[in-house]
Write a protein that holds these residues in place. Sequence first.
Motif, mmCIF file in Angstrom:
data_model
loop_
_atom_site.group_PDB
_atom_site.id
_atom_site.type_symbol
_atom_site.label_atom_id
_atom_site.label_comp_id
_atom_site.label_asym_id
_atom_site.label_seq_id
_atom_site.Cartn_x
_atom_site.Cartn_y
_atom_site.Cartn_z
ATOM 1 N N SER A 96 0.861 -1.200 0.000
ATOM 2 C CA SER A 96 0.000 0.000 0.000
ATOM 3 C C SER A 96 0.885 1.234 0.000
ATOM 4 N N GLY A 97 0.255 2.387 -0.124
ATOM 5 C CA GLY A 97 1.016 3.635 -0.173
ATOM 6 C C GLY A 97 1.725 3.945 1.133
ATOM 7 N N HIS A 125 -0.132 13.831 3.979
ATOM 8 C CA HIS A 125 -0.707 12.530 4.354
ATOM 9 C C HIS A 125 -0.126 12.053 5.681
ATOM 10 N N HIS A 202 -2.106 11.029 -5.442
ATOM 11 C CA HIS A 202 -3.354 11.640 -5.899
ATOM 12 C C HIS A 202 -3.317 12.086 -7.351
ATOM 13 N N MET A 223 6.658 8.053 -5.263
ATOM 14 C CA MET A 223 5.762 6.972 -4.832
ATOM 15 C C MET A 223 4.364 7.301 -5.341
HETATM 16 C C1 LIG Z 1 -0.579 11.128 -0.709
HETATM 17 C C2 LIG Z 1 -0.860 9.772 -0.147
HETATM 18 N N1 LIG Z 1 0.166 8.988 0.225
HETATM 19 C C3 LIG Z 1 -0.035 7.770 0.754
HETATM 20 C C4 LIG Z 1 -1.304 7.267 0.914
HETATM 21 C C5 LIG Z 1 -1.495 5.929 1.566
HETATM 22 O O1 LIG Z 1 -1.944 4.976 0.718
HETATM 23 P P1 LIG Z 1 -2.615 3.606 1.259
HETATM 24 O O2 LIG Z 1 -3.952 3.973 1.776
HETATM 25 O O3 LIG Z 1 -2.614 2.732 0.058
HETATM 26 O O4 LIG Z 1 -1.720 3.083 2.328
HETATM 27 C C6 LIG Z 1 -2.402 8.034 0.529
HETATM 28 C C7 LIG Z 1 -3.777 7.511 0.686
HETATM 29 O O5 LIG Z 1 -4.760 8.136 0.588
HETATM 30 C C8 LIG Z 1 -2.181 9.326 -0.010
HETATM 31 O O6 LIG Z 1 -3.187 10.123 -0.355
#
Ligand SMILES: Cc1ncc(COP(=O)(O)O)c(C=O)c1O
Length: 408
Positions: A96-97, A125, A202, A223
């Motif tokens: 995931s992010g 974030h 985004h 990323m």
């Molecule tokens: C800018 C940004 N980075 C990281 C993330 C995290 O991603 P994830 O929800 O897949 O962990 C998000 C999630 O909304 C995000 O908007």
Amino acid sequence: MKFPKEKDIIEGIIKREEKRQEESLNLIASENHIPAYIRAASGSVLMHKYAEGYPGKRYYPGTMHYDHIEKKATERALKLFNLSKKQWHVNAQPYSGAVANMELYLAFLKQGDTILSMALKSGGHLSHGSSVSHTGKLFHIEHYGVTEKYDIDYAELKKKAVRYKPKLIVSGASAFPKKIDFKKIGAIAKSIGALHLADISHYAGLISAGVYLSPFGYADMVMTTTHKSLFGPRGALLYVKKEFAQTLDTSVFPGMQGGPHMHTIAGIAMGLEFARENKEYYRQVIKNAKALAFALKKKGHRIIGGGTDSHLVLIDVTKKGIDGSQAERKLETCGIYANRNAVQGDASVQKPSAIRLGTYATSYRGMKEKEMKRIAECIDQALGKGNFYANIQKRVKELTREFPVPEN
Ligand SMILES: Cc1ncc(COP(=O)(O)O)c(C=O)c1O
């Protein structure tokens, strides 16, 4: 093996969720619809397999097809942004992010090192070093914010960069509608010898279509999540300059993760191709966001930052005598989904003054500027005084019936 004679209750819930998505307007800026053939790949037999390691260097047998899939995913990830594989390396395995950001930090920083990133309340974030995230506990975090006009406060960013000498500067945001000058941030990072990570989760699709500024050329690492604008399942892509490839890969596996979710990586590969073939969609996403902001402004709403350069619009709802949480609930009652958002100046993230709207999902359904005007009317009525919910629900149903979620 005993298979259930009756359908699992979960299947029924999924059907109901499918209906909810079909019959409602999704304005959540971080969400989208994913084509059925990509969802099918993500739910395929690929999920049965362990493939720890990387193509050509796996710790399990039987991975010939998986090598092919992962190579396609990383090739397509480079191709989407016209990147040369001589200069850039991609890792498609992050779950995931938030996990991907942590994998980067742990690869290139030591515990206690300083990160300079956008404050959560200004649009950053959680995984950029918020105090409630592990990222904010393992590292020393300094934040920059936005100006009164809601541009990034580059002067503050520069001042803090010189003062705190961060090892890493993070650009990119979760709730920031306007342009991000990645070039300027990259130059500041270079001037103090810091690394520059651009988190484009985004904006990735918009950047790939050339309708939003690109960080490539100005960032050492990039990323993006794959599920917001890249038509993939939930996951992330990590791009680093070639010299950082080995350090990054070992941080992802075995540093942080175990077996890669190959069914997800297959979906990501397919989403990337879909994104590359749908450049016009991204142009429409921005046109729609601008039309939505314009129509709401005309109705007397205060658009934070005055407008948008992306898929995202922030509205200050306090003018209507409510806060963001109340606005979120009012909209939900009508079948319109948008989430509450704290913005700079709010006393607490628990009492946000804004809602965040995004146009990825409605644009996927084929809605255009005319429909944005209709959506703005529904939002305006929902946030106002009086109980017009039944009427708005009816209008939402009409719109969603006219624009069903395209399937293949
Ligand atoms: C800018 C940004 N980075 C990281 C993330 C995290 O991603 P994830 O929800 O897949 O962990 C998000 C999630 O909304 C995000 O908007």
